[in-house]
Design an enzyme around this catalytic site. Structure first.
Site, short mmCIF file in Angstrom:
data_model
loop_
_atom_site.label_atom_id
_atom_site.label_comp_id
_atom_site.label_asym_id
_atom_site.label_seq_id
_atom_site.Cartn_x
_atom_site.Cartn_y
_atom_site.Cartn_z
N LEU A 1 0.86 -1.18 0.00
CA LEU A 1 0.00 0.00 0.00
C LEU A 1 0.90 1.23 0.00
O LEU A 1 1.97 1.22 0.60
CB LEU A 1 -0.91 0.04 1.24
CG LEU A 1 -1.97 -1.05 1.41
CD1 LEU A 1 -2.74 -0.82 2.71
CD2 LEU A 1 -2.92 -1.08 0.23
N ASP A 2 0.44 2.30 -0.65
CA ASP A 2 1.17 3.56 -0.60
C ASP A 2 1.27 4.04 0.85
O ASP A 2 0.44 3.67 1.70
CB ASP A 2 0.46 4.63 -1.43
CG ASP A 2 0.43 4.30 -2.91
OD1 ASP A 2 1.33 3.58 -3.37
OD2 ASP A 2 -0.50 4.77 -3.60
#
Length: 298
Positions: A134-135
Site C-alpha cells: 500500500l502507498d
C-alpha cells in the site's frame, strides 16, 4: 541438524516428475526448487534425485526444511494491529503515513520493522514477506506470508484473482455512470520518476468501481482490482475525471483530510490448508470517517 518434510506418493500422482510434483502438488516456487537443488535438499527414498525422475506410488519424497535465519529487516518495537493470523500468514491494519517496508532512506519505523519485533518476542524467526503493498498514505489491510511456500501460494491466488482486495475512496465529483470498469494501461511517467502515467505501451491495468454514497460534489466509491499496478486506483480515478480527495500527486488537496482518502477496506483469500474462504475487514480510520461525516453535513 537438518530437518526434512516427508511426502508419501499416492497412486494418483504416480508418473509425475519430481519437479512437477514440487510445483503442482506442493506448490513450491521455481526459486525455492533451485535453492533446494543447490543444497541437495530433495531426496527420493533417502537418496538424492534429479528433477525429471518419475515417481512411483509409495515412494517417499523428502524435502529439506529451508528455515529462515533472519527477518530481512531490523526488528523495532512499535504498535501493530493484527486483524487475522494463522500458521501461514498475518493480515495487519496499516495506519496512514506509515511505509509497509523499508525503502530509500527510510529503514526504520515501517510495518515490516514492527512485525519483525512482534515475531521476535514470540521466538519466531521468519523473513518479513509482504504479499502486496500500500502507498504510504493509504490505510488498511496488508497481508504478510510467514514462509516462502505460503508467499508463493498467496501470490498465485493474487494472479488467479481468488485473493481479492476491496478499497474505499472519497473522490471529487458525482461519478457517472455510478458503477463501471476502468481499463487503462499504466506505465512510467515521461518526466517524473516518482509518478506513473496512463500509457498505451504500459501494463494492462483494470479497476472496477461502484458508488456507495453520493454527497454534494463528492462520491464514496468501492473499488476492486484485477491488477495491482503502482498508484493504480489513484491514477485510474484521476484519469476518469474523479480524483481522490486529499491526493496531492494525482488528486486535489482537501481541508477535511491530510492524506489521500483511500482505505484498503478488506481482503479475502482461500485458506492455505483447508481451502475455505477467509474474509478480513479493516475498520475505517478516524480521519476517513470524519471526512465522510463532513461531506454528509448539509
Amino acid at each position: 541438524m537438518k530437518s526434512y518434510h516427508r511426502h508419501k506418493i499416492s497412486q494418483e500422482h504416480e508418473g509425475f516428475t519430481v519437479e512437477n510434483y514440487l510445483k503442482n502438488i506442493l506448490q513450491y516456487s521455481g526459486r525455492k526448487i533451485q535453492k533446494l537443488t543447490r543444497r541437495k535438499g530433495i531426496l527420493l527414498n533417502g537418496k538424492t534425485v534429479y528433477l525429471q525422475k518419475k515417481l512411483n506410488a509409495e515412494d517417499t519424497l523428502s524435502i529439506l526444511d529451508l528455515e529462515d535465519t533472519n527477518y530481512g529487516v531490523q526488528p523495532e518495537k512499535g504498535a501493530i494491529e493484527v486483524l487475522y493470523e494463522d500458521d501461514f500468514l498475518l493480515v495487519l491494519n496499516k495506519p496512514a503515513h506509515q511505509l509497509v517496508h523499508p525503502t530509500g532512506q527510510t529503514t526504520r519505523g515501517t510495518m515490516a520493522n514492527y512485525l519483525a519485533y512482534y515475531l521476535k518476542q514470540r521466538n519466531v524467526v521468519s523473513a518479513i514477506r509482504p504479499v502486496h503493498r500500500l502507498d504510504r498514505e493509504t490505510s488498511g489491510c496488508v497481508i504478510f506470508a510467514k514462509d516462502s511456500r505460503s508467499q508463493f501460494i498467496l501470490e498465485q491466488q493474487l494472479k488467479e484473482r481468488t485473493l481479492k482486495r476491496t478499497y474505499w475512496a472519497l473522490v471529487k465529483g458525482i461519478v457517472h455512470p455510478p458503477s463501471g470498469t476502468i481499463d487503462a494501461p499504466i506505465g512510467p511517467h515521461p518526466s517524473l520518476a516518482n509518478r506513473r502515467a496512463i500509457n498505451e505501451h504500459g501494463e494492462q491495468s483494470i479497476t472496477h468501481y461502484q458508488t456507495l454514497r453520493s454527497f454534494p460534489e463528492i462520491s464514496l466509491l468501492k473499488l476492486n482490482l484485477d491488477t495491482g499496478r503502482t498508484h493504480q486506483i489513484r491514477l485510474h480515478l484521476a484519469h476518469l475525471g474523479y480524483p481522490i480527495i486529499g491526493d496531492r500527486m494525482y488528486g486535489v488537496r482537501s481541508p477535511w483530510i491530510n492524506r489521500q482518502a483511500l482505505h484498503a477496506y478488506d481482503v479475502s483469500f482461500r485458506h492455505l490448508k483447508e481451502n475455505h474462504e477467509i474474509a478480513v475487514h479493516a475498520p475505517l480510520p478516524t480521519d476517513f470517517a470524519q471526512a465522510i461525516n463532513f461531506c454528509d453535513k448539509p
